[in-house]
Design a protein around this motif. Structure first.
Motif, PDB file in Angstrom:
ATOM      1  N   ALA A  98      10.536  59.285  85.237  1.00  0.00           N
ATOM      2  CA  ALA A  98      12.247  58.850  85.765  1.00  0.00           C
ATOM      3  C   ALA A  98      12.232  57.538  86.391  1.00  0.00           C
ATOM      4  O   ALA A  98      12.724  56.830  85.714  1.00  0.00           O
ATOM      5  CB  ALA A  98      12.519  59.915  86.358  1.00  0.00           C
ATOM      6  N   ARG A 150      14.415  50.143  82.137  1.00  0.00           N
ATOM      7  CA  ARG A 150      15.614  49.512  81.814  1.00  0.00           C
ATOM      8  C   ARG A 150      16.262  48.645  82.849  1.00  0.00           C
ATOM      9  O   ARG A 150      17.079  47.735  82.332  1.00  0.00           O
ATOM     10  CB  ARG A 150      17.045  50.714  82.868  1.00  0.00           C
ATOM     11  CG  ARG A 150      17.767  51.200  82.240  1.00  0.00           C
ATOM     12  CD  ARG A 150      18.280  52.397  82.699  1.00  0.00           C
ATOM     13  NE  ARG A 150      18.428  53.540  82.507  1.00  0.00           N
ATOM     14  CZ  ARG A 150      19.035  54.663  82.666  1.00  0.00           C
ATOM     15  NH1 ARG A 150      19.307  54.825  84.708  1.00  0.00           N
ATOM     16  NH2 ARG A 150      18.504  56.171  82.665  1.00  0.00           N
ATOM     17  N   ILE A 170      16.409  63.392  87.998  1.00  0.00           N
ATOM     18  CA  ILE A 170      17.526  63.855  87.494  1.00  0.00           C
ATOM     19  C   ILE A 170      18.771  62.221  88.405  1.00  0.00           C
ATOM     20  O   ILE A 170      18.704  61.337  88.252  1.00  0.00           O
ATOM     21  CB  ILE A 170      18.803  64.627  88.059  1.00  0.00           C
ATOM     22  CG1 ILE A 170      18.232  66.074  86.820  1.00  0.00           C
ATOM     23  CG2 ILE A 170      20.018  65.214  87.802  1.00  0.00           C
ATOM     24  CD1 ILE A 170      18.318  67.198  87.149  1.00  0.00           C
ATOM     25  N   ILE A 171      17.961  62.730  89.978  1.00  0.00           N
ATOM     26  CA  ILE A 171      18.181  61.247  90.262  1.00  0.00           C
ATOM     27  C   ILE A 171      18.106  60.409  90.074  1.00  0.00           C
ATOM     28  O   ILE A 171      19.287  59.173  90.570  1.00  0.00           O
ATOM     29  CB  ILE A 171      18.262  61.346  92.071  1.00  0.00           C
ATOM     30  CG1 ILE A 171      18.988  62.281  92.693  1.00  0.00           C
ATOM     31  CG2 ILE A 171      18.765  60.448  93.196  1.00  0.00           C
ATOM     32  CD1 ILE A 171      18.676  63.015  94.034  1.00  0.00           C
ATOM     33  N   THR A 219      17.411  58.958  87.391  1.00  0.00           N
ATOM     34  CA  THR A 219      18.004  58.505  86.028  1.00  0.00           C
ATOM     35  C   THR A 219      19.371  58.254  85.430  1.00  0.00           C
ATOM     36  O   THR A 219      19.873  57.872  85.373  1.00  0.00           O
ATOM     37  CB  THR A 219      17.031  59.028  84.992  1.00  0.00           C
ATOM     38  OG1 THR A 219      17.486  61.171  85.301  1.00  0.00           O
ATOM     39  CG2 THR A 219      15.576  58.634  84.731  1.00  0.00           C
ATOM     40  N   TYR A 220      20.104  58.920  86.647  1.00  0.00           N
ATOM     41  CA  TYR A 220      21.522  59.306  86.134  1.00  0.00           C
ATOM     42  C   TYR A 220      21.925  58.286  86.943  1.00  0.00           C
ATOM     43  O   TYR A 220      21.881  56.919  87.424  1.00  0.00           O
ATOM     44  CB  TYR A 220      22.131  60.473  87.206  1.00  0.00           C
ATOM     45  CG  TYR A 220      23.023  60.783  86.709  1.00  0.00           C
ATOM     46  CD1 TYR A 220      23.735  61.368  86.190  1.00  0.00           C
ATOM     47  CD2 TYR A 220      24.607  59.993  88.130  1.00  0.00           C
ATOM     48  CE1 TYR A 220      25.250  61.735  85.930  1.00  0.00           C
ATOM     49  CE2 TYR A 220      25.322  60.112  87.880  1.00  0.00           C
ATOM     50  CZ  TYR A 220      26.175  61.100  86.535  1.00  0.00           C
ATOM     51  OH  TYR A 220      27.067  61.497  86.319  1.00  0.00           O
ATOM     52  N   ARG A 221      23.414  57.779  85.430  1.00  0.00           N
ATOM     53  CA  ARG A 221      23.786  56.086  86.206  1.00  0.00           C
ATOM     54  C   ARG A 221      25.223  56.955  85.396  1.00  0.00           C
ATOM     55  O   ARG A 221      25.659  57.451  84.426  1.00  0.00           O
ATOM     56  CB  ARG A 221      23.008  55.278  85.460  1.00  0.00           C
ATOM     57  CG  ARG A 221      23.381  55.325  83.973  1.00  0.00           C
ATOM     58  CD  ARG A 221      22.704  53.983  83.552  1.00  0.00           C
ATOM     59  NE  ARG A 221      22.040  54.157  81.884  1.00  0.00           N
ATOM     60  CZ  ARG A 221      21.318  52.709  81.280  1.00  0.00           C
ATOM     61  NH1 ARG A 221      21.500  52.233  81.741  1.00  0.00           N
ATOM     62  NH2 ARG A 221      21.518  53.442  79.895  1.00  0.00           N
ATOM     63  N   LYS A 222      25.933  56.594  86.128  1.00  0.00           N
ATOM     64  CA  LYS A 222      27.317  56.501  85.841  1.00  0.00           C
ATOM     65  C   LYS A 222      28.031  55.898  84.619  1.00  0.00           C
ATOM     66  O   LYS A 222      28.492  54.561  85.219  1.00  0.00           O
ATOM     67  CB  LYS A 222      28.585  56.640  87.225  1.00  0.00           C
ATOM     68  CG  LYS A 222      29.837  57.578  87.299  1.00  0.00           C
ATOM     69  CD  LYS A 222      30.681  57.913  88.233  1.00  0.00           C
ATOM     70  CE  LYS A 222      29.959  59.240  89.183  1.00  0.00           C
ATOM     71  NZ  LYS A 222      30.718  59.141  90.572  1.00  0.00           N
ATOM     72  N   ASN A 223      28.760  56.627  83.751  1.00  0.00           N
ATOM     73  CA  ASN A 223      29.373  55.364  82.647  1.00  0.00           C
ATOM     74  C   ASN A 223      30.452  55.354  82.721  1.00  0.00           C
ATOM     75  O   ASN A 223      31.565  55.963  83.385  1.00  0.00           O
ATOM     76  CB  ASN A 223      29.196  56.408  81.475  1.00  0.00           C
ATOM     77  CG  ASN A 223      29.640  55.224  80.323  1.00  0.00           C
ATOM     78  OD1 ASN A 223      30.313  54.041  80.845  1.00  0.00           O
ATOM     79  ND2 ASN A 223      29.166  55.876  78.994  1.00  0.00           N
ATOM     80  N   ASN A 266      33.648  56.645  80.551  1.00  0.00           N
ATOM     81  CA  ASN A 266      33.651  57.862  80.291  1.00  0.00           C
ATOM     82  C   ASN A 266      35.067  58.500  81.357  1.00  0.00           C
ATOM     83  O   ASN A 266      35.773  58.004  82.418  1.00  0.00           O
ATOM     84  CB  ASN A 266      32.651  58.979  81.293  1.00  0.00           C
ATOM     85  CG  ASN A 266      32.027  59.262  80.462  1.00  0.00           C
ATOM     86  OD1 ASN A 266      31.940  58.285  79.013  1.00  0.00           O
ATOM     87  ND2 ASN A 266      30.264  59.422  81.141  1.00  0.00           N
TER      88      ASN A 266
END
Lengths: 101, 198
Positions: A79, A86, B163-164, B166-170, B173
């Motif tokens: 991760a 990125r 999860i935290i 790699t999570y990004r808010k699009n 959406n």
């Protein structure tokens, strides 16, 4: 019966190979993580071998815990690697030097 | 030369060969596949050592989950396949030197240390049956139950942090926010216009 030294020498060879892999693959953090996996494998080899030859099951229990910790470690490491790629578009170790000094 | 020794020699030499391929191949996909091979070979060697449950776990968990994760990441990242570049050549002698020196030191230590070991010193403490899995489960759920639960917590921590991270808010959406939906009042939406007849 295979002598215990054979297994220990085998795990030593794998361990030193993974150390050499960490030194060689400076351009690719992914292969570096794979070398780390090999290193954990050789440590597990040692634990299982000595546990088997001493007739004790604790070595295998420890290998079980090492497996869970390695699974969590590789998930977090990958991760971090994705976040790094990125942000910087590269997984080179040399591109990570951000601190000025 | 019994069959056990022959099996050991074949699989260990293959294991060393695949480990060398892992650290020297320039394509990360090939590295990952060679790592899968080396996990399979060491599972066979663990079977020789009598750790049947762990060898199956090695194949199921490692090859099935962790290495597939590695392969997914290799395919997600758009890496140009690195050439044998200057850094590789620069650090290759150092790597080979460390390999040789460490090997000589540790093998010299190992070669005579375990000659006179008493194999039955602490044998058969936890044995309740013939099955390796049963014994391991017995030890795991009695003596090491706290560590077992901590291992579960560590796995939960791994899930959460992966999860935290790699999570990004699009922002494109479209999604519903129930709190704001409930919060709507009549005067926000309904506007009474007077004097429209004129």
């Amino acid at each position: 019966m295979i002598p215990i030294s054979y297994y220990l020498i085998l795990s030593t060879i794998i361990f030193t190979l993974s150390i050499a892999g960490i030194f060689i693959n400076r351009k690719n953090i992914l292969v570096l993580l794979m070398s780390l996996e090999l290193m954990f494998l050789s440590v597990n080899f040692n634990l299982i071998t000595l546990g088997n030859y001493l007739g004790d099951l604790t070595g295998q229990v420890f290998v079980f815990f090492v497996l869970t910790v390695v699974a969590a470690e590789s998930a977090i490491g990958l991760a971090l690697l994705i976040v790094l790629f990125r942000n910087k578009k590269s997984i080179d170790v040399d591109d990570l030097s951000e601190l000025k000094g | 030369m019994n069959i056990e020794l022959i099996t050991f020699i074949i699989f260990s030499s293959l294991l060393i060969f695949t480990s060398i391929k892992v650290i020297t191949s320039s394509n990360p996909v090939l590295s990952a596949i060679n790592l899968v091979f080396s996990f399979f070979l060491s599972a066979v060697l663990w079977l020789l050592l009598g750790a049947e449950f762990l060898s199956i776990i090695l194949i199921l968990v490692y090859v099935g989950a962790v290495m597939v994760l590695f392969l997914f990441v290799v395919m997600m990242l758009d890496i140009n396949i690195a050439k044998k570049n200057a850094a590789y050549i620069k650090y290759l002698p150092l790597g080979i030197g460390i390999f040789i020196v460490f090997n000589i030191l540790i093998i010299l230590f190992f070669i005579n240390t375990f000659e006179n070991i008493n194999y039955n010193a602490i044998s058969s403490i936890n044995i309740i049956s013939e099955s390796n899995t049963e014994n391991l489960g017995f030890v795991l759920f009695t003596d090491y139950i706290l560590e077992f639960e901590i291992a579960g917590l560590i796995l939960l921590l791994g899930i959460l942090s992966a999860i935290i991270l790699t999570y990004r808010k699009n922002p494109n959406n479209k999604y519903q926010d129930p709190a704001r939906q409930i919060d709507v009042r009549k005067k926000d939406r309904l506007k009474v216009i007077k004097g429209l007849k004129e």
